[in-house]
Enzyme design. Structure first.
Site, PDB file in Angstrom:
ATOM      1  CG  ASP A 215      -2.080   0.834   1.110  1.00 55.42           C
ATOM      2  OD1 ASP A 215      -3.182   0.269   0.956  1.00 55.42           O
ATOM      3  OD2 ASP A 215      -1.930   2.076   1.136  1.00 55.42           O
TER       4      ASP A 215
ATOM      5  CG  ASN B 250      -6.099   5.526  -1.969  1.00 55.06           C
ATOM      6  OD1 ASN B 250      -4.975   5.196  -1.594  1.00 55.06           O
ATOM      7  ND2 ASN B 250      -6.675   5.011  -3.032  1.00 55.06           N
TER       8      ASN B 250
ATOM      9  CE1 TYR C  44     -10.641   9.912  -9.537  1.00 55.26           C
ATOM     10  CE2 TYR C  44     -11.655  11.302 -11.217  1.00 55.26           C
ATOM     11  CZ  TYR C  44     -10.748  10.327 -10.856  1.00 55.26           C
ATOM     12  OH  TYR C  44      -9.938   9.780 -11.811  1.00 55.26           O
TER      13      TYR C  44
ATOM     14  CB  ALA D 122      -1.997   3.719  -6.524  1.00 60.72           C
TER      15      ALA D 122
ATOM     16  N   GLY E  56     -23.962  15.318 -11.103  1.00 59.99           N
ATOM     17  CA  GLY E  56     -22.538  15.603 -11.317  1.00 59.99           C
ATOM     18  C   GLY E  56     -22.036  15.339 -12.725  1.00 59.99           C
TER      19      GLY E  56
ATOM     20  NE  ARG F 136     -18.917  12.324 -19.538  1.00 59.17           N
ATOM     21  CZ  ARG F 136     -19.889  13.236 -19.426  1.00 59.17           C
ATOM     22  NH1 ARG F 136     -20.228  13.982 -20.466  1.00 59.17           N
ATOM     23  NH2 ARG F 136     -20.519  13.405 -18.285  1.00 59.17           N
TER      24      ARG F 136
HETATM   25  N1  UFG Z   1     -23.928   6.478 -18.372  1.00 58.85           N
HETATM   26  C1  UFG Z   1     -25.221   6.033 -18.567  1.00 58.85           C
HETATM   27  N2  UFG Z   1     -25.581   4.851 -18.015  1.00 58.85           N
HETATM   28  C2  UFG Z   1     -24.723   4.088 -17.270  1.00 58.85           C
HETATM   29  C3  UFG Z   1     -23.405   4.553 -17.083  1.00 58.85           C
HETATM   30  C4  UFG Z   1     -23.045   5.762 -17.638  1.00 58.85           C
HETATM   31  O1  UFG Z   1     -26.025   6.698 -19.218  1.00 58.85           O
HETATM   32  O2  UFG Z   1     -25.142   3.032 -16.783  1.00 58.85           O
HETATM   33  C5  UFG Z   1     -23.508   7.737 -18.981  1.00 58.85           C
HETATM   34  C6  UFG Z   1     -23.014   8.756 -17.973  1.00 58.85           C
HETATM   35  O3  UFG Z   1     -24.100   9.504 -17.465  1.00 58.85           O
HETATM   36  C7  UFG Z   1     -22.048   9.580 -18.823  1.00 58.85           C
HETATM   37  C8  UFG Z   1     -21.506   8.558 -19.836  1.00 58.85           C
HETATM   38  O4  UFG Z   1     -22.413   7.485 -19.817  1.00 58.85           O
HETATM   39  O5  UFG Z   1     -22.745  10.553 -19.520  1.00 58.85           O
HETATM   40  C9  UFG Z   1     -20.126   8.042 -19.462  1.00 58.85           C
HETATM   41  O6  UFG Z   1     -20.175   7.620 -18.113  1.00 58.85           O
HETATM   42  P1  UFG Z   1     -18.990   6.812 -17.431  1.00 58.85           P
HETATM   43  O7  UFG Z   1     -19.430   6.501 -16.041  1.00 58.85           O
HETATM   44  O8  UFG Z   1     -18.565   5.696 -18.309  1.00 58.85           O
HETATM   45  O9  UFG Z   1     -17.796   7.844 -17.434  1.00 58.85           O
HETATM   46  P2  UFG Z   1     -17.739   9.299 -16.791  1.00 58.85           P
HETATM   47  O10 UFG Z   1     -17.774  10.246 -17.961  1.00 58.85           O
HETATM   48  O11 UFG Z   1     -18.711   9.549 -15.733  1.00 58.85           O
HETATM   49  O12 UFG Z   1     -16.375   9.211 -16.019  1.00 58.85           O
HETATM   50  C10 UFG Z   1     -15.155   9.394 -16.617  1.00 58.85           C
HETATM   51  C11 UFG Z   1     -14.088   8.669 -15.817  1.00 58.85           C
HETATM   52  C12 UFG Z   1     -13.950   9.277 -14.460  1.00 58.85           C
HETATM   53  C13 UFG Z   1     -13.713  10.741 -14.599  1.00 58.85           C
HETATM   54  C14 UFG Z   1     -14.863  11.356 -15.355  1.00 58.85           C
HETATM   55  C15 UFG Z   1     -14.676  12.831 -15.555  1.00 58.85           C
HETATM   56  O13 UFG Z   1     -14.422   7.319 -15.724  1.00 58.85           O
HETATM   57  O14 UFG Z   1     -12.867   8.685 -13.794  1.00 58.85           O
HETATM   58  O15 UFG Z   1     -14.908  10.755 -16.649  1.00 58.85           O
HETATM   59  O16 UFG Z   1     -15.880  13.413 -15.918  1.00 58.85           O
HETATM   60  F1  UFG Z   1     -13.658  11.329 -13.407  1.00 58.85           F
END
Ligand code: UFG
Length: 335
Positions: free
Chosen positions: A50, A91, A140, A73, A282, A220
């Protein structure tokens, strides 16, 4: 070079470990296996431990005559960070400070940090360039930004050289199909969609259909995990004393949630059941990178140019490892 990779048994870390090894570097992986998988890296390079154990980190740096650290990590669930900020500051921030302190003691001053587009919060402009304001909207992102600031200060005061690589949405898996994404719980879109294609989940929920985007769902920037890995290798090789690099890593192309599902249907040849749900708190409506600086500074360019080819690699992994690494468990060889 001799490189310590923290969190190297995790999703992005394990692809980076492979990349460094394939390019002839010597690698030591430090991972507590709380979220990582022993099977994701060669047993001969894995040390289970760790980051909180500063003396362990110090002795690894010394014993292996480490020249640079690549620091993955960290916990990575945005939603969890809102519910349990202490866990994330402890962490992701405090343990990063411990790592930097151990590095100073051992005389190691080169580091590449796994940072995130979450440090920008709701972007002021698109595509997002590195000079845009960083106003993270969750613990985060805030903890990651604080680590970037620490690195800045360590560069100024102690001559550290660093690169903070701000990833957009990591996706895909090694084209060999033997390592890939396996989070518990899984919250990321592409693995969840592919799990639904496999019948492991009854449907995919779309989080929000009323965003100000052409089809109402979030957009995204999905970037292949091997392209991220390659950027780490290039960054390590270009670090210079006292200099800090902050680089966005994305494909510079946005895809909506509905588009992702459609591409997954094309790749798998299966129809994927969908439910429309409310927004997830968020989630910014649109995140798309400008990676011009990474291209210029690192000479980096993503090899996976379209979402289809990224999803193909993810599908190869998920369809052959329906339960992730649990399909071939191993903890053998952990030092
Ligand atoms: N989404 C859905 N359904 C799901 C999961 C996700 O509609 O079951 C949507 C989310 O709302 C988002 C998109 O798919 O619009 C992508 O979501 P993810 O959870 O795959 O990824 P994120 O964009 O939330 O997260 C990523 C990284 C994080 C980082 C973030 C920054 O995984 O570590 O981008 O915004 F912090």
């Amino acid at each position: 070079m001799r490189i310590l990779i923290t969190g190297g048994a995790g999703y992005i870390g394990s692809h980076a470990v492979r990349c460094f090894l394939e390019h002839g570097h010597e690698v030591v992986v430090l991972d507590n296996l709380s979220h990582g998988h022993a099977a994701a890296v060669p047993a001969s390079v894995l040390v289970r431990g760790d980051l909180a154990e500063e003396d362990l980190v110090f002795s690894l740096l010394r014993q292996h005559r480490i020249e640079a650290v690549v620091h993955f990590a960290a916990y990575c669930y945005v939603g969890e960070s809102v519910r349990e900020p202490e866990k994330y500051y402890d962490n992701n921030l405090v343990n990063s400070l411990r790592l930097l302190r151990a590095m100073r003691r051992a005389g190691v001053s080169r580091i590449v940090l796994s940072s995130t587009c979450a440090t920008y919060g709701i972007p002021a402009q698109l595509p997002i360039t590195e000079d845009q304001p960083q106003r993270p909207i969750n613990p985060y992102g805030r903890a990651k930004l604080a680590v970037e600031w620490m690195l800045d200060d360590f560069a100024q005061a102690y001559g550290f050289s660093y690169a903070a690589l701000r990833y957009f949405n990591a996706a895909g898996a090694s084209p060999k199909g033997d390592i890939g994404e396996d989070h518990d719980p899984e919250t990321h879109l592409i693995p969840l969609v592919l799990q639904a294609a496999l019948g492991l989940k009854p449907f995919v929920e779309i989080f929000g259909t009323d965003y100000p985007t052409p089809d109402g769902t979030c957009i995204r920037d999905y970037i292949h995990v091997d392209d991220l890995a390659e950027a780490h290798r290039l960054a390590v090789e270009r670090l210079q004393p006292g200099v800090g690099l902050k680089l966005n890593l994305g494909s510079e192309t946005g895809h909506s949630v509905r588009e992702v599902i459609r591409v997954c249907e094309q790749v798998t040849g299966r129809s994927i059941p969908v439910r429309e749900g409310p927004r997830r708190p968020g989630d910014p409506p649109i995140l798309v990178a400008s990676s011009a600086k990474a291209r210029e500074v690192l000479g980096w360019s993503p090899r996976y140019r379209d979402l289809h080819s990224i999803v193909e690699t993810a599908w190869r992994w998920h369809s052959t490892h329906r339960l992730g690494y649990a399909d071939r468990p191993t903890t053998k060889g952990v030092i």
